[in-house]
Enzyme design. Sequence first.
Site, PDB file in Angstrom:
ATOM      1  N   GLY A  13     155.934 -11.649  23.849  1.00  0.00           N
ATOM      2  CA  GLY A  13     156.318 -12.481  22.712  1.00  0.00           C
ATOM      3  C   GLY A  13     155.944 -11.780  21.417  1.00  0.00           C
ATOM      4  N   ARG A  17     153.981 -15.765  14.099  1.00  0.00           N
ATOM      5  CA  ARG A  17     153.217 -16.708  13.275  1.00  0.00           C
ATOM      6  C   ARG A  17     151.786 -16.255  12.990  1.00  0.00           C
ATOM      7  NH1 ARG A  17     154.114 -22.197  16.240  1.00  0.00           N
ATOM      8  NH2 ARG A  17     154.941 -20.801  17.845  1.00  0.00           N
ATOM      9  N   GLY A 145     156.579 -27.945  28.878  1.00  0.00           N
ATOM     10  CA  GLY A 145     157.479 -28.319  29.973  1.00  0.00           C
ATOM     11  C   GLY A 145     156.882 -29.491  30.741  1.00  0.00           C
ATOM     12  N   ARG A 321     120.988  -3.839  14.587  1.00  0.00           N
ATOM     13  CA  ARG A 321     122.272  -3.131  14.698  1.00  0.00           C
ATOM     14  C   ARG A 321     122.319  -2.310  15.985  1.00  0.00           C
ATOM     15  NH1 ARG A 321     122.693   0.118   9.491  1.00  0.00           N
ATOM     16  NH2 ARG A 321     124.564   0.859  10.558  1.00  0.00           N
ATOM     17  N   ARG A 428     100.599   9.439  -3.403  1.00  0.00           N
ATOM     18  CA  ARG A 428     100.709   8.460  -4.470  1.00  0.00           C
ATOM     19  C   ARG A 428     100.402   9.124  -5.796  1.00  0.00           C
ATOM     20  NH1 ARG A 428      96.557   3.968  -2.724  1.00  0.00           N
ATOM     21  NH2 ARG A 428      97.821   3.310  -0.959  1.00  0.00           N
TER      22      ARG A 428
END
Length: 456
Positions: A13, A17, A145, A321, A428
């Site tokens: 098909g 749509r 049907g 993840r 640092r």
Amino acid sequence: MTDRLAAVVLAAGMGTRMKSERPKVLHPVAGKPMIDWALDAAVAVGADPVVVVTAPGQQAVRDAVAGRAATAIQEQALGTGDAVKPARDALAAIAAAGGTVLVLYGDTPMITPATLARMVEARAAQDRPAVVVLGFEPDDPALYGRLVLGADHGLDRIVEARDAGPVEREIGLCNGGVMAIDAALLFPMLDALGNANAKGEYYLTDLVGIARSLDRRCAVVTCDPIEPMGVDSRAGLAAAEAAMQIRLRAVAMAEGTTLVAPETVFLSHDTRLGRDVTVHPHVVFGLGVTVADGAEIRSFSHLEGARVAAGAIVGPYARLRPGADIGEGAHIGNFVEIKNATVEAGAKANHLSYVGDARVGAGANIGAGTITCNYDGFAKHRTDIGAGAFIGSNTALVAPVRVGDGAIVGAGSTVTRDVAADAMTVVRGEERTIAGGAARFRSRRIKPAGPATGKR
Ligand code: UD1
Ligand code: MG
């Protein structure tokens, strides 16, 4: 001996749509393309071969099922009866040997293997029904049907809605679209199909009348109306997704997972949740997630391609993840992202961190704001953190880099060189204090009248 079984999945098909570049049956439901739901259900009941019928332009569908199903092309969409004909060559063996051919649609993902199995079983009844049709009673029979039963409660014929008279239209029992057909009769019956009907199409449903005219019995197996639900539009896709989520949540709970607010948890078809796992509200499981017994996934977490071991706690607001492997009893807290990284047993990363392409050794503590700088703009590099190491808050670990077992990295460090086991590293800027400096600064900047407001 059980009958041989094959299946044909109709997918030729046009799906106009959906308004999509992607063939309709490749749209996913719970992370799995609709065609695969049909294919997997057919395989689960032992169908072999499975033939997928596509339109000529749907190479993408043929590629998607390659290796798992045979494919055939329906040149023109002339109806569901016509659509089975291209499977003739692939089904030659079973047509010759006898058995059952299941026909199902590629756009009805809710059909279960259990329902298919009941249909196949019905074919094995003493009177060997030539066609077993899946029946259901929808709230609104609309364009389905209608199943016309005979005096003996067998199925006499199927009347398509457009061809039905007023009496037939009143019938509530409808065709769900799946049929189990006597393989030996299938193609002779298809060859006898005409298209003198409202749509001018070859209706697969007419096989019932043909079988009856050959004096063969036909039967109906009924199912929950949710199963034959087909997808024609984006709204239909969302409805199928919602139905599938309800089913997957029910399975998870039946197997011993607590979903505190099931309607807010989204699962993938392959999500594996162990016993006594608790999933708090608003959690999304992408593809490929396994959570072992007793682990807890707190609210607003997003997991994909991840493993969570027993007793671990993830979230709230965590992101796992692909390749995240969270060890037993480890804690991954709020705003922590883990990618392609193993966090070993008992390790903790509780706040605001990115751990990617890394190993975090057992019992290590990753301070708030720690970042593994895994990408230099060209390649990804690994960070290895030893067991029991302590990474101070706001540390940047510039990969490739290793921090040895039991080492301590002081807060705020940018670490570019390996740290030996049990060593302490602090990187640092020097801290400088000027006594009274703040007061002097204010007195220079602020008008004597007002207190400091912080505004200029
Ligand atoms: C069909 C049934 C109807 C049933 C309903 C259930 C027929 C004549 N009617 O109607 O009794 O109640 O399904 O949903 O069978 N397809 C092809 N090639 C074609 C036509 C269709 O491959 O030429 C495929 C479609 O892609 C789809 C399936 O067959 O997957 C069903 O086709 P569709 O047009 O939806 O049939 P309905 O008119 O809904
Ligand atoms: Mg339809």
